[in-house]
Motif scaffolding. Structure first.
Motif, PDB file in Angstrom:
ATOM      1  N   LYS A 192     -60.165 -17.761 -56.929  1.00  0.00           N
ATOM      2  CA  LYS A 192     -59.851 -18.731 -55.869  1.00  0.00           C
ATOM      3  C   LYS A 192     -58.986 -18.106 -54.775  1.00  0.00           C
ATOM      4  O   LYS A 192     -59.231 -18.301 -53.581  1.00  0.00           O
ATOM      5  CB  LYS A 192     -59.160 -19.952 -56.473  1.00  0.00           C
ATOM      6  CG  LYS A 192     -60.068 -20.793 -57.357  1.00  0.00           C
ATOM      7  CD  LYS A 192     -59.336 -22.031 -57.865  1.00  0.00           C
ATOM      8  CE  LYS A 192     -60.260 -22.878 -58.734  1.00  0.00           C
ATOM      9  NZ  LYS A 192     -59.568 -24.081 -59.262  1.00  0.00           N
ATOM     10  N   VAL A 193     -57.959 -17.341 -55.196  1.00  0.00           N
ATOM     11  CA  VAL A 193     -57.107 -16.681 -54.204  1.00  0.00           C
ATOM     12  C   VAL A 193     -57.900 -15.612 -53.454  1.00  0.00           C
ATOM     13  O   VAL A 193     -57.774 -15.462 -52.243  1.00  0.00           O
ATOM     14  CB  VAL A 193     -55.870 -16.067 -54.888  1.00  0.00           C
ATOM     15  CG1 VAL A 193     -55.073 -15.217 -53.906  1.00  0.00           C
ATOM     16  CG2 VAL A 193     -54.982 -17.168 -55.460  1.00  0.00           C
ATOM     17  N   ALA A 194     -58.760 -14.880 -54.175  1.00  0.00           N
ATOM     18  CA  ALA A 194     -59.579 -13.853 -53.529  1.00  0.00           C
ATOM     19  C   ALA A 194     -60.528 -14.475 -52.510  1.00  0.00           C
ATOM     20  O   ALA A 194     -60.696 -13.961 -51.392  1.00  0.00           O
ATOM     21  CB  ALA A 194     -60.361 -13.061 -54.575  1.00  0.00           C
ATOM     22  N   ALA A 195     -61.162 -15.603 -52.882  1.00  0.00           N
ATOM     23  CA  ALA A 195     -62.073 -16.279 -51.952  1.00  0.00           C
ATOM     24  C   ALA A 195     -61.319 -16.823 -50.748  1.00  0.00           C
ATOM     25  O   ALA A 195     -61.798 -16.750 -49.604  1.00  0.00           O
ATOM     26  CB  ALA A 195     -62.804 -17.407 -52.681  1.00  0.00           C
ATOM     27  N   LEU A 196     -60.129 -17.361 -50.997  1.00  0.00           N
ATOM     28  CA  LEU A 196     -59.296 -17.861 -49.906  1.00  0.00           C
ATOM     29  C   LEU A 196     -58.941 -16.744 -48.934  1.00  0.00           C
ATOM     30  O   LEU A 196     -59.042 -16.902 -47.704  1.00  0.00           O
ATOM     31  CB  LEU A 196     -58.017 -18.476 -50.493  1.00  0.00           C
ATOM     32  CG  LEU A 196     -56.944 -18.930 -49.513  1.00  0.00           C
ATOM     33  CD1 LEU A 196     -57.450 -20.067 -48.649  1.00  0.00           C
ATOM     34  CD2 LEU A 196     -55.690 -19.377 -50.273  1.00  0.00           C
ATOM     35  N   TYR A 197     -58.556 -15.600 -49.478  1.00  0.00           N
ATOM     36  CA  TYR A 197     -58.210 -14.464 -48.633  1.00  0.00           C
ATOM     37  C   TYR A 197     -59.424 -13.980 -47.843  1.00  0.00           C
ATOM     38  O   TYR A 197     -59.317 -13.631 -46.667  1.00  0.00           O
ATOM     39  CB  TYR A 197     -57.664 -13.328 -49.496  1.00  0.00           C
ATOM     40  CG  TYR A 197     -57.174 -12.153 -48.699  1.00  0.00           C
ATOM     41  CD1 TYR A 197     -55.909 -12.187 -48.106  1.00  0.00           C
ATOM     42  CD2 TYR A 197     -57.961 -11.032 -48.516  1.00  0.00           C
ATOM     43  CE1 TYR A 197     -55.445 -11.120 -47.366  1.00  0.00           C
ATOM     44  CE2 TYR A 197     -57.510  -9.960 -47.778  1.00  0.00           C
ATOM     45  CZ  TYR A 197     -56.259 -10.013 -47.204  1.00  0.00           C
ATOM     46  OH  TYR A 197     -55.807  -8.948 -46.454  1.00  0.00           O
ATOM     47  N   LEU A 198     -60.597 -13.968 -48.481  1.00  0.00           N
ATOM     48  CA  LEU A 198     -61.824 -13.550 -47.802  1.00  0.00           C
ATOM     49  C   LEU A 198     -62.119 -14.448 -46.609  1.00  0.00           C
ATOM     50  O   LEU A 198     -62.380 -13.971 -45.501  1.00  0.00           O
ATOM     51  CB  LEU A 198     -62.990 -13.583 -48.796  1.00  0.00           C
ATOM     52  CG  LEU A 198     -64.392 -13.369 -48.215  1.00  0.00           C
ATOM     53  CD1 LEU A 198     -64.517 -11.974 -47.627  1.00  0.00           C
ATOM     54  CD2 LEU A 198     -65.457 -13.598 -49.280  1.00  0.00           C
TER      55      LEU A 198
END
Length: 351
Positions: free
Chosen positions: A163-169
């Motif tokens: 979720k954090v990785a997708a948010l950062y992307l």
């Protein structure tokens, strides 16, 4: 006497690589899944416990240093192989002639698969400009390449979840695309240095090196990529983890809340300003981010800090000065900083 079937001189380069990978990949996975036990064992041998500040800091360092380096090595090797299919000349050819908006999106997406820090992305940025690609499209690539590269995404996923990785992307691509469009519409081509303007008027030629490589050569390119990038980056990784360990073990939670807390309106701009002088890449800054989040810092503020470290580093600005006049550099920094600030504030309000 008949020669042995395992005679190294009789084994093809591809077979040697497959045998090596057959041993190294399981060893990589075993090491990655046993890091907690390793850190606990070393901490016990040192006579420390995680109930003390020193013990917690040392455990953080012992756990995160091999974890980050393992992630970094694996990702860089894979991307080194991928890049043998994706030469810089092809990047320039794909971006040339694209319309505003479409070109910005494509340039930002291409930035994901180019594992460059901000400084190493600058030469390719200049090369893309020289191929006649619009200025705003080229800036979308320059912003995305260091900030949204696959090293950042995989390591964020490994450390904080998808979720954090997708948010950062999503955030990184949005900043890269919108900032590129804004810079393009400002019509600042006249603020390119004269030699860049002169080169950009010529026609670039594309030579697709690597199209005829064998798989053994591609694997070797991946190994060379690891040697070149990890060999240069690991001191920054260790330094970043050491700083993160110090924060994790010693910095009081109330102090971090005062600097990067959700309730302090000035925390986001302060985080961005603190990030600019720090020069590191995604691998080096993520351990610091992890420690800050562990101390209760707001996610939006921490992401703004991370983005400013990666996308607005002072060394990058110095290198860009070779190709851009000061007004264009200031515009680039201002537009990107504004996007990062908005990201920090919006997500501090939403999350």
């Amino acid at each position: 006497m008949r020669s042995s079937a395992l005679n190294p001189s009789k084994v093809s380069p591809l077979m040697r690589w497959l045998l090596a990978l057959g041993l190294l990949v399981p060893a990589w996975w075993w090491s990655y899944t046993h890091l907690t036990g390793f850190a606990d064992a070393v901490l016990h041998q040192l006579g420390l416990t995680r109930q003390t500040s020193l013990g917690e800091a040392v455990h953080f360092f012992l756990f995160d240093t091999p974890k980050v380096l393992l992630l970094l090595t694996g990702v860089v090797f894979v991307m080194g192989v991928v890049q043998t299919f994706f030469a810089p000349e092809r990047t320039r050819a794909m971006l040339a002639g694209k319309r505003e908006g479409v070109g910005n999106i494509l340039a930002a997406l291409l930035g994901i698969v180019t594992p460059f820090c901000s400084c190493s992305a600058v030469p390719l940025f200049i090369g893309i400009l020289s191929a006649g690609v619009p200025l705003g499209v080229t800036f979308s690539f320059l912003i995305s390449a260091p900030m949204v590269n696959e090293v950042a995404l995989v390591m964020l996923m490994g450390l904080f979840g998808w979720k954090v990785a997708a948010l950062y992307l999503v955030l990184g691509l949005t900043v890269a695309i919108v900032a590129g469009i804004v810079i393009g519409r400002l019509g600042m081509e006249r603020y390119l240095e004269d030699w860049v303007q002169a080169v950009a008027k010529g026609q670039g030629s594309a030579s697709y090196e690597g199209d005829g490589l064998t798989w053994a050569e591609r694997f070797q390119a991946g190994a060379n990529h690891v040697r070149e990038i990890v060999g240069k980056v690991w001191p920054y990784v260790v330094a970043g983890i050491a700083l993160g360990a110090g924060i994790h073990g010693y910095v009081p939670e109330d102090f971090m809340a005062a600097i990067m807390g959700r309730d302090a309106w000035w925390s986001v701009p302060v985080a961005v300003l603190l990030g600019v002088p720090m020069y590191t890449n995604a691998a080096g800054v993520i351990p610091i981010v992890q420690a800050l989040l562990g101390k209760g810092a707001a996610l939006g503020t921490v992401l703004a800090f991370m983005m400013s470290v990666i996308a607005l580093s002072a060394p990058e600005m110095i290198i860009l000065r070779k190709a851009l006049k000061p007004r264009l550099i200031a515009t680039f920094a201002g537009v990107v900083a504004l996007g990062i600030l908005l990201v920090g504030y919006i997500f501090n309000l939403v999350l």
